[in-house]
Design an enzyme around this catalytic site. Structure first.
Site, PDB file in Angstrom:
ATOM      1  N   ALA A 183      23.466  50.565  43.265  1.00 20.80           N
ATOM      2  CA  ALA A 183      24.235  49.570  44.015  1.00 20.80           C
ATOM      3  C   ALA A 183      25.004  48.675  43.048  1.00 20.80           C
ATOM      4  O   ALA A 183      24.646  48.538  41.891  1.00 20.80           O
ATOM      5  CB  ALA A 183      23.298  48.734  44.859  1.00 20.80           C
ATOM      6  N   CYS A 184      26.050  48.066  43.581  1.00 21.75           N
ATOM      7  CA  CYS A 184      26.861  47.146  42.807  1.00 21.75           C
ATOM      8  C   CYS A 184      25.985  46.034  42.215  1.00 21.75           C
ATOM      9  O   CYS A 184      25.133  45.522  42.930  1.00 21.75           O
ATOM     10  CB  CYS A 184      27.908  46.523  43.723  1.00 21.75           C
ATOM     11  SG  CYS A 184      29.051  45.474  42.862  1.00 21.75           S
ATOM     12  N   PRO A 185      26.104  45.582  40.976  1.00 24.79           N
ATOM     13  CA  PRO A 185      27.128  45.992  40.015  1.00 24.79           C
ATOM     14  C   PRO A 185      26.660  47.089  39.070  1.00 24.79           C
ATOM     15  O   PRO A 185      27.205  47.248  37.981  1.00 24.79           O
ATOM     16  CB  PRO A 185      27.343  44.702  39.230  1.00 24.79           C
ATOM     17  CG  PRO A 185      25.971  44.094  39.167  1.00 24.79           C
ATOM     18  CD  PRO A 185      25.283  44.499  40.445  1.00 24.79           C
TER      19      PRO A 185
END
Lengths: 79, 379
Positions: free
Chosen positions: A16-18
């Site tokens: 998942a981001c980041p």
């Protein structure tokens, strides 16, 4: 055919981001100037974050390729 | 007899041990199950207190307790730093040379800071992620008369993802209360193009920082620090001068896990729902050591401990393990001036911070005391 050789490819799919951007930053930190790093991401945020960061950091985005559900960003360490 | 070994004496390991001991009391009494918790120190430390310790708002007697006092009497406590885990032989080997066989293993060994990975950081930077660091920062803040204070998030992921924001807000309040805010420039930096990795928290925090006059720098990835010139150099090619640097260092799982072949890129690969270590049916991981995209926070370890304890108890009784972790996270966020907010979220539902209030700040202070009941598995 691409006129570059990928020195290192990071599979950040599912991260998942980041995550994918941070993986790319880590890899470029460790790379030599002129080397090419590719990162595979399924996170939609990467499509904005990665090109923006590459520009800010003064590197070169050589390619953005769709690869199934993922996007592959190919970046040259330019400085 | 089945042996459950839990490695780690933080919130995750302690709660898992206590819940299991409570649930499996009949089996333990009948010597069918033994529960051992292996930790590297005889005291339990409530790490969220370090943020307050940096401002002199708590003391060691409030955040340290003997580990034995927190454990169910049926849990055997072993103080022996782990040297390695032999998953093939199902053994944990301690630095004492002793080995501990397990039928099931829970890895809850936490994360540690590694400032030495960033050139110049250990010499020139302060941090509040260890007790020593928080106490040193407290002294620095008392002596600080004016200049630029930089709160820089260097390593991601790190423990307590909102703590750097809390530090920035509390610094602002600290200097205002002392009438020195106009002599201090506060700067907060973050590696990506917003002020927090979670978009909802970033959207909430950015105007809060601006309202307090805290300058932000994003896409700011620290390459090195020049301790003589007191300058941060980034891999983006920018520089930032400071008088006091509070740098959140890179983190890693304890080195014995890598030596045991249980890590991938620094963390333990863990199934996001079952919390089993990938490729190891009898090993579970929870809390800060996992590679899960969830906060490295005490609440996460606490919620995960419930899942692991339920599933282990079921398996030890020959029943299916049905409990699943859904990414649940809860964090208070101190916003300075005796106010706080909180966020609650999971894999599917993003956080929605509520307006900060004194009530929430008091709830957080109350929780700092109630924590000892959490560790015992009571609340």
């Amino acid at each position: 055919m691409a006129d570059y050789v990928v020195h290192r490819e990071i599979d950040a799919r599912g991260s998942a981001c980041p995550g994918p951007l941070m993986e790319l930053i880590r890899a470029l930190k460790a790379a030599e100037k002129g080397q090419v790093v590719a990162v595979l991401s399924t996170d939609q945020g990467s499509k904005v974050d990665i090109p923006e960061w590459v520009e800010k950091a003064g590197h070169k985005l050589l390619a953005t390729e769709e690869d199934g559900e993922a996007t592959r960003f190919v970046v040259e360490k330019a400085r | 007899m089945d042996d459950v070994v839990i490695v780690g004496g933080g919130v995750g390991g302690t709660v898992t041990a206590n819940l299991l001991a409570e649930e499996l009391a009949p089996e333990i009494a009948a010597s069918k199950v033994r529960i051992r918790l292996i930790t590297d120190r005889p005291e339990h430390i409530y790490k969220p207190a370090f943020l307050y310790a940096a401002f002199g708002r708590t003391a060691p007697r409030a955040y340290r307790r003997p580990q034995r006092e927190l454990l169910h009497p049926a849990v055997e406590l072993v103080v022996d730093p782990v040297n390695r885990i032999d998953a093939g032989q199902r053994q944990v080997i301690g630095e004492s040379g002793k080995s501990y066989d397990y039928s099931y293993l829970v890895v809850a060994a936490g994360a540690r800071v590694v400032p030495q990975r960033t050139p110049g950081l250990a010499e020139a930077g302060e941090q509040f992620y260890t007790e020593e660091g928080a106490q040193r920062l407290y002294k620095k803040l008392q002596d600080f008369t004016g200049g630029t204070v930089v709160v820089s998030v260097i390593g991601v992921p790190h423990m307590c993802p909102v703590a750097p924001l809390e530090m920035a807000f509390m610094l602002d309040a600290f200097f205002r209360e002392r009438g020195r805010r106009d002599q201090v420039e506060l700067v907060y930096t973050y590696p990506i193009n917003r002020v927090h990795s979670n978009p909802a928290i970033a959207a909430w925090a950015a105007p809060e920082l601006a309202a307090r006059g805290i300058r932000t720098e994003t896409f700011f990835n620290v390459e090195r620090i020049d301790p003589q010139r007191k300058v941060i150099e980034t891999i983006e090619g920018t520089t930032l001068a400071f008088d006091l640097l509070i740098g959140i260092p890179e983190h890693e799982a304890p080195p014995f896990l890598e030596a045991s072949g249980l890590t991938d890129a620094g963390w333990v690969p863990t199934d996001r729902h079952t919390l089993q270590v990938k490729g190891h049916d009898r090993i579970y991981a929870l809390g800060d050591v996992t590679d899960l995209p969830v906060s490295k926070a005490g609440s996460v370890a606490h919620y995960q401990a419930n899942v692991v304890a339920q599933n282990l108890a079921a398996r030890l009784r020959g029943r299916p393990a049905l409990a699943r972790y859904n990414g649940k996270t809860f964090c208070f966020i101190e916003t300075g001036a005796d106010k706080a907010t909180y966020v609650e979220f999971d894999y599917e539902n993003p956080p929605q911070p509520v307006p900060a209030s004194r009530w929430i700040h008091w709830a957080k202070l109350a929780y700092n005391q109630t924590y000892w009941m959490t560790a015992r598995g009571v609340v």
